[in-house]
Design a protein around this motif. Structure first.
Motif, mmCIF file in Angstrom:
data_model
loop_
_atom_site.group_PDB
_atom_site.id
_atom_site.type_symbol
_atom_site.label_atom_id
_atom_site.label_comp_id
_atom_site.label_asym_id
_atom_site.label_seq_id
_atom_site.Cartn_x
_atom_site.Cartn_y
_atom_site.Cartn_z
ATOM 1 N N MET A 1 -51.411 -9.618 -29.489
ATOM 2 C CA MET A 1 -49.855 -9.397 -29.232
ATOM 3 C C MET A 1 -49.435 -8.065 -28.677
ATOM 4 O O MET A 1 -50.156 -7.080 -28.733
ATOM 5 N N GLY B 1 -43.074 -14.626 -26.649
ATOM 6 C CA GLY B 1 -43.734 -13.854 -27.454
ATOM 7 C C GLY B 1 -44.290 -12.471 -26.675
ATOM 8 O O GLY B 1 -44.387 -11.328 -27.382
ATOM 9 N N TYR B 2 -44.594 -12.993 -25.415
ATOM 10 C CA TYR B 2 -45.270 -11.789 -24.727
ATOM 11 C C TYR B 2 -44.547 -11.210 -23.425
ATOM 12 O O TYR B 2 -44.951 -10.133 -23.040
ATOM 13 N N SER C 1 -43.073 -10.986 -34.492
ATOM 14 C CA SER C 1 -43.122 -11.032 -33.113
ATOM 15 C C SER C 1 -41.682 -12.007 -32.924
ATOM 16 O O SER C 1 -41.162 -12.416 -33.569
#
Length: 308
Positions: A297, A177-178, A62
């Motif tokens: 994720m 990360g998102y 990620s």
């Protein structure tokens, strides 16, 4: 600068090349997203872990480095205000690839949410959100099922405008990360058996958004009996992604309208986002005093271009 006592209570960890502090001996410090569910089950705040035993974790690459997904939230409480807003105002805040979910021609749905995560893989934190209900990506005309399930908060699709959090690890994971619009601020959320109170601070310590309301009557649900989903769309490194979260509802209730609800819209990023949507009135208040959540994720999403 933190005091010497504070230094003893936290440890520094690397997250995607960024050094952040987390609670010493907390769940993240001890397990790094790979928890011992038998240990978690012995926490008196956690009603059970059967929901998570059915969701094996997977190691993935990620933007914040290798991590395990999904992120487990063992004790969660939430409050959501759903409001009507003009589609014209909503479209000014939506990317062209996304289309608003409409209750009626010219009327869309927006929400203000508050979250309290008492036990989770990245330790305790609170969160708030201003979001827009959207049609599922690659969806043509609005289907009746999409509208009904969206109103019940069972299978929502959303685009989030603001998502402040109370801790650094939640901000780094959520933003880097998102792809969510997250920042750290003073954020207090209390959701007990009878009442919800919440306050989001602005940069000067004043009120950005605040809520005080009696909770709707709660109904208990066996674990796994009522599981809802939320798909959120974000742009990560210039490419569209979708993030799935699954909620195991344990105690929740809903009320129509905005009776008894005191929502204070002050000055700040959340207040500006909410005002830009020109909400007309609250049509529903949902409170979950107890639940659990699995946050996956993000994965690449094929999102067609739509003209605004």
């Amino acid at each position: 600068m933190p005091s010497p006592q504070q230094d003893k209570d936290v440890v520094t960890v690397d997250l995607g090349g960024r050094e952040i502090t987390v609670p010493k001996d907390g769940l993240y410090d001890r397990y790094r997203m790979d928890p011992d569910l038998d240990v978690i089950a012995r926490d008196p705040r956690v009603s059970g872990v059967d929901f998570f035993r059915q969701l094996p974790k997977t190691k993935v690459d990620s933007p914040i480095g290798p991590t395990l997904t999904p992120n487990f939230y063992y004790t969660v409480s939430t409050a959501r205000l759903t409001m009507l807003a003009p589609t014209r105002a909503i479209r000014t805040r939506l990317p062209g690839e996304l289309a608003p979910l409409e209750l009626a021609p010219g009327l869309g749905l927006v929400s203000v949410m508050f979250f309290r995560y008492d036990v989770c893989d990245i330790d305790f934190y609170t969160e708030a959100a201003v979001g827009i209900a959207v049609k599922p990506a690659r969806h043509g005309r609005l289907g009746f099922f999409d509208l009904v399930s969206g109103l019940k908060n069972e299978h929502l699709h959303s685009y989030v405008l603001s998502l402040p959090v109370s801790t650094e690890i939640a901000q780094v994971r959520g933003h880097d990360g998102y792809g969510f619009p997250k920042w750290v601020t003073g954020l207090d959320v209390s959701i007990d058996a009878n009442r919800t109170t919440a306050r989001v601070a602005n940069e000067r310590g004043g009120v950005d958004l605040a809520l005080s309301a009696p909770n709707p009557e709660q109904t208990a649900h066996p674990s796994g009996r009522r599981v809802g989903s939320l798909t959120s769309y974000t742009s990560v490194n210039g490419a569209w992604h979708s993030t799935l979260s699954q909620t195991n509802v344990l105690n929740a209730g809903s009320a129509r309208g905005g009776s008894g609800i005191d929502l204070q819209v002050g000055e700040g990023r959340m207040a500006d986002d909410l005002r830009s949507l020109k909400p007309k009135r609250t049509i529903r208040f949902d409170v979950m005093t107890e639940g659990q959540l699995a946050l996956h994720m993000p994965v690449p999403a094929s999102v067609p271009h739509r003209a605004k």
